[in-house]
Design a protein around this motif. Structure first.
Motif, mmCIF file in Angstrom:
data_model
loop_
_atom_site.group_PDB
_atom_site.id
_atom_site.type_symbol
_atom_site.label_atom_id
_atom_site.label_comp_id
_atom_site.label_asym_id
_atom_site.label_seq_id
_atom_site.Cartn_x
_atom_site.Cartn_y
_atom_site.Cartn_z
ATOM 1 N N GLN A 1 6.373 5.360 13.155
ATOM 2 C CA GLN A 1 5.997 5.879 14.465
ATOM 3 C C GLN A 1 5.072 7.083 14.354
ATOM 4 O O GLN A 1 4.346 7.405 15.311
ATOM 5 C CB GLN A 1 7.259 6.270 15.256
ATOM 6 C CG GLN A 1 7.006 6.675 16.682
ATOM 7 C CD GLN A 1 6.434 5.567 17.550
ATOM 8 O OE1 GLN A 1 6.482 4.391 17.182
ATOM 9 N NE2 GLN A 1 5.871 5.927 18.694
ATOM 10 N N ASN A 2 5.025 7.691 13.183
ATOM 11 C CA ASN A 2 4.236 8.917 12.994
ATOM 12 C C ASN A 2 3.190 8.745 11.905
ATOM 13 O O ASN A 2 3.184 9.451 10.893
ATOM 14 C CB ASN A 2 5.163 10.091 12.692
ATOM 15 C CG ASN A 2 6.010 10.488 13.880
ATOM 16 O OD1 ASN A 2 5.537 11.161 14.789
ATOM 17 N ND2 ASN A 2 7.266 10.057 13.899
ATOM 18 N N ASP A 3 2.318 7.751 12.090
ATOM 19 C CA ASP A 3 1.091 7.557 11.307
ATOM 20 C C ASP A 3 1.278 6.955 9.915
ATOM 21 O O ASP A 3 0.311 6.852 9.149
ATOM 22 C CB ASP A 3 0.305 8.871 11.175
ATOM 23 C CG ASP A 3 -0.151 9.402 12.529
ATOM 24 O OD1 ASP A 3 -0.456 8.565 13.406
ATOM 25 O OD2 ASP A 3 -0.177 10.628 12.711
ATOM 26 N N PHE A 4 2.511 6.559 9.527
ATOM 27 C CA PHE A 4 2.706 5.818 8.282
ATOM 28 C C PHE A 4 2.289 4.369 8.532
ATOM 29 O O PHE A 4 2.454 3.866 9.648
ATOM 30 C CB PHE A 4 4.179 5.884 7.879
ATOM 31 C CG PHE A 4 4.469 5.541 6.445
ATOM 32 C CD1 PHE A 4 3.974 6.312 5.423
ATOM 33 C CD2 PHE A 4 5.279 4.452 6.124
ATOM 34 C CE1 PHE A 4 4.246 6.014 4.097
ATOM 35 C CE2 PHE A 4 5.565 4.145 4.810
ATOM 36 C CZ PHE A 4 5.050 4.926 3.787
ATOM 37 N N PRO A 5 1.751 3.674 7.548
ATOM 38 C CA PRO A 5 1.328 2.286 7.787
ATOM 39 C C PRO A 5 2.481 1.410 8.277
ATOM 40 O O PRO A 5 3.610 1.512 7.793
ATOM 41 C CB PRO A 5 0.846 1.832 6.407
ATOM 42 C CG PRO A 5 0.507 3.075 5.676
ATOM 43 C CD PRO A 5 1.461 4.113 6.172
ATOM 44 N N ALA A 6 2.204 0.568 9.257
ATOM 45 C CA ALA A 6 3.181 -0.424 9.687
ATOM 46 C C ALA A 6 3.503 -1.347 8.520
ATOM 47 O O ALA A 6 2.748 -1.428 7.536
ATOM 48 C CB ALA A 6 2.625 -1.222 10.861
ATOM 49 N N GLY A 7 4.640 -2.029 8.609
ATOM 50 C CA GLY A 7 4.973 -2.894 7.485
ATOM 51 C C GLY A 7 6.238 -3.683 7.691
ATOM 52 O O GLY A 7 6.584 -4.066 8.817
ATOM 53 N N PRO B 1 2.592 6.905 -0.364
ATOM 54 C CA PRO B 1 1.380 6.169 0.032
ATOM 55 C C PRO B 1 0.522 5.803 -1.178
ATOM 56 O O PRO B 1 -0.693 6.036 -1.185
ATOM 57 C CB PRO B 1 0.672 7.175 0.941
ATOM 58 C CG PRO B 1 1.035 8.497 0.352
ATOM 59 C CD PRO B 1 2.430 8.362 -0.210
ATOM 60 N N ASP B 2 1.130 5.202 -2.176
ATOM 61 C CA ASP B 2 0.434 5.098 -3.471
ATOM 62 C C ASP B 2 0.745 3.786 -4.186
ATOM 63 O O ASP B 2 0.777 3.740 -5.401
ATOM 64 C CB ASP B 2 0.855 6.284 -4.355
ATOM 65 C CG ASP B 2 -0.030 6.450 -5.579
ATOM 66 O OD1 ASP B 2 -1.221 6.081 -5.502
ATOM 67 O OD2 ASP B 2 0.471 6.917 -6.606
ATOM 68 N N PRO C 1 -0.841 -5.714 2.240
ATOM 69 C CA PRO C 1 -1.200 -4.646 3.176
ATOM 70 C C PRO C 1 0.027 -4.001 3.808
ATOM 71 O O PRO C 1 1.087 -4.612 3.924
ATOM 72 C CB PRO C 1 -2.021 -5.392 4.237
ATOM 73 C CG PRO C 1 -1.481 -6.800 4.204
ATOM 74 C CD PRO C 1 -1.139 -7.059 2.767
ATOM 75 N N GLY C 2 -0.117 -2.742 4.207
ATOM 76 C CA GLY C 2 0.937 -2.057 4.921
ATOM 77 C C GLY C 2 1.986 -1.457 4.012
ATOM 78 O O GLY C 2 1.756 -1.214 2.823
ATOM 79 N N SER C 3 3.165 -1.239 4.597
ATOM 80 C CA SER C 3 4.229 -0.533 3.885
ATOM 81 C C SER C 3 5.473 -1.397 3.756
ATOM 82 O O SER C 3 5.595 -2.445 4.386
ATOM 83 C CB SER C 3 4.573 0.767 4.613
ATOM 84 O OG SER C 3 5.074 0.484 5.920
ATOM 85 N N GLU D 1 0.822 -1.209 0.000
ATOM 86 C CA GLU D 1 0.000 0.000 0.000
ATOM 87 C C GLU D 1 0.855 1.258 0.000
ATOM 88 O O GLU D 1 0.455 2.288 -0.561
ATOM 89 C CB GLU D 1 -0.909 0.010 1.229
ATOM 90 C CG GLU D 1 -1.955 -1.087 1.242
ATOM 91 C CD GLU D 1 -2.731 -1.124 2.536
ATOM 92 O OE1 GLU D 1 -3.981 -1.094 2.468
ATOM 93 O OE2 GLU D 1 -2.118 -1.189 3.618
ATOM 94 N N ALA D 2 2.011 1.182 0.642
ATOM 95 C CA ALA D 2 2.873 2.356 0.789
ATOM 96 C C ALA D 2 4.318 1.897 0.874
ATOM 97 O O ALA D 2 4.604 0.719 1.086
ATOM 98 C CB ALA D 2 2.488 3.145 2.036
#
Length: 239
Positions: A180-186, A151-152, A158-160, A135-136
Motif C-alpha cells: 500500500q506504500n509504494d512497494f511493488p505489487a505481487g 528490493p533486490d 515481476p513484482g514482489s 524483483e522484491a
C-alpha cells in the motif's frame, strides 16, 4: 522454443512437510518425460546446511530423481553455467534471502540461473527460494524478529513476493502495508501453496493442503487489495 518455468512455494515441500510429497511430486511432474529427472538442491540461504542437504537427498532418492547438491561455501563445481544447464530442475532451499543473493552474485550463479531459465531449466524453491526469483520480497534476513522489504531480487519474475503468508504472525500485515506504500505489487503464498509461472505469467496455483492458497496483492485507494487466487489442491478431498 522452450518454456521458462518457475515454481514458487510459500512453504511446504520435503523440509516442512516430510510426510506430504504433493508439492515435490508436482515439481517433478514438470520435468521432461522419458528419463529420471535431474534435480539440484541449492542450500545457499541456509549457509549450505549439511542437515538440510541430507533431508533433500533422502526425499529425492534414486527412485524419484537423480539428485545433486550445489554448495558455494565449499565449492567444487568450476563451471557453474555448464553444471546448471545439465539439470532439469533447480530447487532452492529456505533461509536468509539477502545472504543468498549476495553469495550468488559473488560466484556468478545469478547469471548462470538466468541463462538456464531462458533455456528451459525449471527453477523452484521455498521461502527464500521463492523470494529470490522476484524483483522484491519481504524478508527477515536482517533481523529474525522482524520483517523488512528487500528490493533486490533477481527479477526473473515481476513484482514482489511474500512466503509463509499464514505461517508467521507478522507476514500478512507487513506485506499489505508495504504494498500500500509504494512497494511493488505481487504475490503472497500460504504454507502449502505454490505459484507456477510459465514465461513470466502465472499459469496455476497448486497446494498440498486443502485450504492453502495464494493471493495477488495490489494497492488500493485507501487499503490494499488481497485477491485470493484459484487454487488446485493436489490431494484427494475426503467425501
Amino acid at each position: 522454443m522452450v518454456d521458462s518455468q518457475i515454481l514458487a512455494m510459500g512453504g511446504g515441500g520435503f523440509s516442512m512437510e516430510p510426510d506430504n510429497p504433493l508439492l515435490d511430486d508436482y515439481l517433478l511432474s514438470l520435468a521432461p518425460a522419458g528419463r529420471t529427472p535431474r534435480v539440484c538442491f541449492v542450500p545457499t540461504a541456509s549457509g549450505d546446511s549439511e542437515g538440510y542437504s541430507e533431508k533433500f537427498l533422502a526425499a529425492f532418492g534414486p527412485e524419484r530423481a537423480e539428485a545433486t547438491v550445489l554448495s558455494l561455501f565449499n565449492r567444487t563445481v568450476a563451471d557453474l553455467d555448464e553444471f546448471v544447464l545439465e539439470q532439469d530442475i533447480i530447487y532452492v532451499g529456505g533461509g536468509n534471502t539477502a545472504n543468498l543473493l549476495a553469495v550468488w552474485r559473488v560466484h556468478g550463479l545469478d547469471t548462470a540461473l538466468a541463462k538456464a531459465y531462458r533455456e528451459g531449466v525449471i527453477l523452484a524453491g521455498i521461502s527464500a527460494g521463492m523470494n529470490c526469483w522476484f524483483e522484491a520480497s519481504v524478508t527477515d534476513s536482517f533481523d529474525t524478529n522482524s520483517l523488512a522489504p528487500l528490493p533486490d531480487g533477481l527479477g526473473l519474475l515481476p513484482g514482489s513476493a511474500c512466503p509463509h503468508y499464514d505461517g508467521e504472525a507478522l507476514r500478512r500485515g507487513t506485506y499489505l502495508d508495504l504494498v500500500q506504500n509504494d512497494f511493488p505489487a505481487g504475490y503472497a503464498a500460504e504454507d502449502g501453496a505454490a505459484l507456477h509461472f510459465t514465461n513470466g505469467n502465472l499459469t496455476t496455483v497448486v497446494s498440498s493442503r486443502p485450504q492453502a492458497t495464494a493471493y495477488k496483492i495490489t494497492p488500493g485507494p485507501t487499503h490494499p487489495s488481497e485477491h485470493p487466487l484459484p487454487t488446485k489442491y493436489l490431494g484427494t478431498t475426503p467425501a
